[in-house]
Design a protein around this motif. Structure first.
Motif, PDB file in Angstrom:
ATOM      1  N   TYR A  38       0.830  -1.208   0.000  1.00 12.26           N
ATOM      2  CA  TYR A  38       0.000   0.000   0.000  1.00 12.26           C
ATOM      3  C   TYR A  38       0.864   1.258   0.000  1.00 12.26           C
ATOM      4  N   GLU A  39       1.908   1.278   0.812  1.00  8.74           N
ATOM      5  CA  GLU A  39       2.820   2.437   0.847  1.00  8.74           C
ATOM      6  C   GLU A  39       3.426   2.694  -0.532  1.00  8.74           C
ATOM      7  N   ARG A  40       3.883   1.640  -1.174  1.00 10.70           N
ATOM      8  CA  ARG A  40       4.474   1.795  -2.508  1.00 10.70           C
ATOM      9  C   ARG A  40       3.422   2.276  -3.500  1.00 10.70           C
ATOM     10  N   ALA A  41       2.202   1.775  -3.373  1.00 12.52           N
ATOM     11  CA  ALA A  41       1.125   2.195  -4.267  1.00 12.52           C
ATOM     12  C   ALA A  41       0.841   3.688  -4.117  1.00 12.52           C
ATOM     13  N   VAL A  42       0.885   4.180  -2.899  1.00 11.30           N
ATOM     14  CA  VAL A  42       0.657   5.611  -2.652  1.00 11.30           C
ATOM     15  C   VAL A  42       1.760   6.441  -3.301  1.00 11.30           C
ATOM     16  N   VAL A  43       2.998   5.997  -3.180  1.00 11.56           N
ATOM     17  CA  VAL A  43       4.126   6.710  -3.798  1.00 11.56           C
ATOM     18  C   VAL A  43       3.955   6.728  -5.326  1.00 11.56           C
ATOM     19  N   LEU A  44       3.573   5.604  -5.898  1.00 12.61           N
ATOM     20  CA  LEU A  44       3.363   5.535  -7.353  1.00 12.61           C
ATOM     21  C   LEU A  44       2.196   6.416  -7.787  1.00 12.61           C
ATOM     22  N   ARG A  45       1.109   6.386  -7.013  1.00 14.33           N
ATOM     23  CA  ARG A  45      -0.045   7.235  -7.325  1.00 14.33           C
ATOM     24  C   ARG A  45       0.348   8.712  -7.329  1.00 14.33           C
ATOM     25  N   ASP A  46       1.093   9.117  -6.312  1.00 16.98           N
ATOM     26  CA  ASP A  46       1.530  10.513  -6.229  1.00 16.98           C
ATOM     27  C   ASP A  46       2.447  10.879  -7.392  1.00 16.98           C
ATOM     28  N   HIS A  47       3.299   9.943  -7.792  1.00 15.92           N
ATOM     29  CA  HIS A  47       4.196  10.174  -8.925  1.00 15.92           C
ATOM     30  C   HIS A  47       3.390  10.363 -10.215  1.00 15.92           C
ATOM     31  N   CYS A  48       2.401   9.514 -10.423  1.00 12.51           N
ATOM     32  CA  CYS A  48       1.556   9.633 -11.618  1.00 12.51           C
ATOM     33  C   CYS A  48       0.811  10.965 -11.624  1.00 12.51           C
ATOM     34  N   LYS A  49       0.283  11.347 -10.468  1.00 15.44           N
ATOM     35  CA  LYS A  49      -0.432  12.628 -10.367  1.00 15.44           C
ATOM     36  C   LYS A  49       0.498  13.792 -10.674  1.00 15.44           C
ATOM     37  N   LYS A  50       1.720  13.726 -10.189  1.00  9.14           N
ATOM     38  CA  LYS A  50       2.706  14.784 -10.454  1.00  9.14           C
ATOM     39  C   LYS A  50       2.970  14.902 -11.954  1.00  9.14           C
ATOM     40  N   ILE A  51       3.148  13.765 -12.619  1.00 10.55           N
ATOM     41  CA  ILE A  51       3.387  13.781 -14.065  1.00 10.55           C
ATOM     42  C   ILE A  51       2.184  14.359 -14.800  1.00 10.55           C
ATOM     43  N   LEU A  52       0.983  13.948 -14.422  1.00  4.80           N
ATOM     44  CA  LEU A  52      -0.226  14.469 -15.068  1.00  4.80           C
ATOM     45  C   LEU A  52      -0.392  15.965 -14.829  1.00  4.80           C
ATOM     46  N   ASP A  53      -0.112  16.426 -13.611  1.00  3.26           N
ATOM     47  CA  ASP A  53      -0.210  17.854 -13.311  1.00  3.26           C
ATOM     48  C   ASP A  53       0.780  18.662 -14.145  1.00  3.26           C
ATOM     49  N   GLU A  54       2.010  18.153 -14.270  1.00  2.00           N
ATOM     50  CA  GLU A  54       3.019  18.841 -15.085  1.00  2.00           C
ATOM     51  C   GLU A  54       2.586  18.884 -16.551  1.00  2.00           C
ATOM     52  N   SER A  55       2.044  17.803 -17.034  1.00  2.00           N
ATOM     53  CA  SER A  55       1.577  17.751 -18.421  1.00  2.00           C
ATOM     54  C   SER A  55       0.429  18.719 -18.639  1.00  2.00           C
ATOM     55  N   ASP A  56      -0.476  18.799 -17.676  1.00  2.00           N
ATOM     56  CA  ASP A  56      -1.602  19.721 -17.766  1.00  2.00           C
ATOM     57  C   ASP A  56      -1.112  21.166 -17.826  1.00  2.00           C
ATOM     58  N   ARG A  57      -0.120  21.495 -16.991  1.00  2.00           N
ATOM     59  CA  ARG A  57       0.433  22.856 -17.025  1.00  2.00           C
ATOM     60  C   ARG A  57       1.059  23.170 -18.384  1.00  2.00           C
ATOM     61  N   LYS A  58       1.755  22.190 -18.956  1.00  2.00           N
ATOM     62  CA  LYS A  58       2.369  22.393 -20.266  1.00  2.00           C
ATOM     63  C   LYS A  58       1.308  22.625 -21.337  1.00  2.00           C
ATOM     64  N   VAL A  59       0.248  21.836 -21.291  1.00  2.00           N
ATOM     65  CA  VAL A  59      -0.843  21.989 -22.270  1.00  2.00           C
ATOM     66  C   VAL A  59      -1.499  23.354 -22.103  1.00  2.00           C
ATOM     67  N   GLN A  60      -1.741  23.769 -20.866  1.00  2.00           N
ATOM     68  CA  GLN A  60      -2.344  25.078 -20.620  1.00  2.00           C
ATOM     69  C   GLN A  60      -1.455  26.197 -21.164  1.00  2.00           C
ATOM     70  N   THR A  61      -0.144  26.090 -20.957  1.00  2.00           N
ATOM     71  CA  THR A  61       0.791  27.095 -21.466  1.00  2.00           C
ATOM     72  C   THR A  61       0.752  27.136 -22.987  1.00  2.00           C
ATOM     73  N   ILE A  62       0.738  25.971 -23.609  1.00  2.00           N
ATOM     74  CA  ILE A  62       0.678  25.908 -25.075  1.00  2.00           C
ATOM     75  C   ILE A  62      -0.612  26.531 -25.574  1.00  2.00           C
ATOM     76  N   MET A  63      -1.725  26.215 -24.918  1.00  2.00           N
ATOM     77  CA  MET A  63      -3.018  26.755 -25.343  1.00  2.00           C
ATOM     78  C   MET A  63      -3.068  28.263 -25.170  1.00  2.00           C
ATOM     79  N   GLU A  64      -2.530  28.750 -24.050  1.00  2.00           N
ATOM     80  CA  GLU A  64      -2.515  30.190 -23.820  1.00  2.00           C
ATOM     81  C   GLU A  64      -1.640  30.890 -24.847  1.00  2.00           C
ATOM     82  N   THR A  65      -0.510  30.313 -25.149  1.00  2.00           N
ATOM     83  CA  THR A  65       0.394  30.889 -26.143  1.00  2.00           C
ATOM     84  C   THR A  65      -0.276  30.885 -27.514  1.00  2.00           C
ATOM     85  N   ALA A  66      -0.886  29.760 -27.860  1.00  2.00           N
ATOM     86  CA  ALA A  66      -1.557  29.658 -29.160  1.00  2.00           C
ATOM     87  C   ALA A  66      -2.729  30.620 -29.228  1.00  2.00           C
TER      88      ALA A  66
END
Length: 78
Positions: A38-66
């Motif tokens: 369970y502890e490892r699963a929580v760490v992996l979940r948080d890692h996935c969320k971090k990657i998705l959040d970073e990707s979302d910020r990049k998409v938002q920046t691209i959309m705002e720029t465009a």
């Protein structure tokens, strides 16, 4: 454990997380092993969320720029 996970891709993290969930759902783990998994699963979940959040910020920046480029290109001269 966190450093190892930080180096994993999103896809690898999701696969590892799916495997851990299957282990937990099997009901075959003792309490100590369940907590460890369970502890490892929580760490992996948080890692996935971090990657998705970073990707979302990049998409938002691209959309705002465009959007700024489109507005600039289609401004009507008075």
């Amino acid at each position: 454990m966190s450093e190892e996970v930080d180096k994993m891709s999103f896809e690898d993290s999701m696969k590892a997380l799916e495997d851990l969930v299957k282990q937990l759902e099997s009901g075959e783990l003792d309490l100590d092993k369940s907590l460890e998994v369970y502890e490892r699963a929580v760490v992996l979940r948080d890692h996935c969320k971090k990657i998705l959040d970073e990707s979302d910020r990049k998409v938002q920046t691209i959309m705002e720029t465009a959007s700024g480029i489109v507005k600039k290109d289609f401004q009507v001269n008075e």
